[in-house]
Design an enzyme around this catalytic site. Structure first.
Site: not given
Ligand code: PLP
Length: 356
Positions: A101, A168, A192
């Protein structure tokens, strides 16, 4: 019977939240209409939005220096949107690469300015959080991923930074108290720890905005969403409502201190079993282990299918590792009760007795 839900996201929600949400789909609070049938500009939904924002402010102790926004598009859209709103084309920003991510955030931000990767744990399979790097004072911000959902690492202390942190927090927001002051921007998909998929929480310090010189489309502009109280366009009404209910549940249990106590007990219970059971081993360095996503392997990999079968028979759902990482991952988000973790550790003990 309900299963023990260790899914990584979308993930477990409190039973009382699901029940209230289900009732609101039929009729919202005696108004004669479903939540899904009313205008997002109705007094009923405006009250839901206001309450959601208020709950975020109360739980995180945010003052008026911060905007609280509920957007759509997931955390992934924030990889680009955060840099678009904060970073001018001739500026640089610093990033730490702690997993998939973070890396996606880096790739998106590169489209908008100069990106410096200060440190990465990629070569070691993202099994730790890099420390001891220097943070350039002339960068606009330092971007971190507080919890690495796929690899199972988490910051237990944030770096002391001379520049604002952009973070994030998708997979550990509201799981423990933290000091908001170093943060210029926080974003998180709700699915989550605080709600269902579809709502994305953005918290941004007002003085971070309006300095890029870009002419932004209103949908891409945090200032527009802030001015319109996240009602510039039709927001994700149902996900925001369920997020509001989940935040009420967190507050009702005692807020972030209570979440931290609950989450501490769960992770201690599971890591203790992993460390003492000869059939299992943890993936990440102990000091950076995630409290939210516990990643581990069998010491005899040929037993993987049998272990997953034993989990299934005990009503355990979602412990298979991410498709890119393999092994096992148990996600212990806020709503997961400690009893579920005890069922999992019981299965691990029994499995070791039979196969050790
Ligand atoms: C730390 C983190 N950032 C970003 C995301 C991506 O999120 P989204 O699917 O809401 O775009 C996730 C998805 O699991 C994540 O765990």
């Amino acid at each position: 019977m309900k299963k023990h839900n260790f899914n990584a996201g979308p993930a477990i929600l409190p039973a009382e939240v699901l029940e209230k949400a289900a009732r609101a789909c039929v009729e919202l609070d005696g108004i004669g209409l479903s939540l899904l049938e009313i205008s997002h500009r109705s007094s009923e939904f405006t009250a839901i939005m206001d309450r959601s924002v208020h709950l975020v402010r109360e739980l995180l102790q945010l003052d008026e220096a911060y905007h609280v926004l509920f957007l759509s598009g997931g955390a992934s859209s924030q990889f680009y949107m955060s840099a678009l709103n904060l970073l001018a084309p001739d500026q640089k920003a610093s990033y730490v690469d702690t997993g998939t991510w973070s890396y996606k955030a880096i790739q998106d931000a590169r489209r908008l300015g100069t990106i410096e990767i200060l440190a990465s744990s990629k070569e070691e399979g993202y099994t730790f959080i890099p420390k001891n790097y220097s943070i350039p004072e002339d960068a606009r911000y330092l971007h971190l991923t507080s919890n690495n959902t796929i690899y199972g690492t988490q910051y237990h202390a944030f770096p002391n930074s001379p520049i604002p942190l952009v973070c994030d927090m998708s997979s550990d927001i509201m799981s423990r108290p933290f000091d908001i002051r170093p943060f210029g921007l926080i974003y998180a998909g709700a699915q989550k720890n605080i709600g269902p998929a579809g709502a994305t929480l953005v918290i941004v310090r007002k003085d971070m905005l309006g300095a890029t010189g870009r002419d932004l489309s209103p949908m891409m502009d945090y200032s527009v969403h802030a001015k319109e109280n996240s009602l510039y366009n039709t927001p994700p009404v149902f996900p925001i409502y369920v997020t509001m209910l989940t935040l009420e549940w967190i507050l009702g249990l005692g807020g972030l201190e209570a979440m931290e106590r609950r989450n501490r007990e769960k992770q201690e219970t599971l890591y203790r079993e992993i460390d003492s059971n000869p059939l299992f081993k943890g993936r990440c360095v102990p000091e950076d282990r995630s409290w939210m996503n516990v990643t581990y392997d069998l010491t005899q990999p040929d037993l993987e299918a049998a272990f997953l079968k034993a989990c299934k028979e005990a009503g355990i759902e979602g412990v298979k590792g991410h498709r890119s990482a393999g092994g096992f991952r148990a996600s212990l988000y806020n709503a997961l009760p400690v009893e579920s973790v005890k069922v999992l550790t019981g299965v691990m003990r029994d499995f070791a007795e039979k196969n050790g």
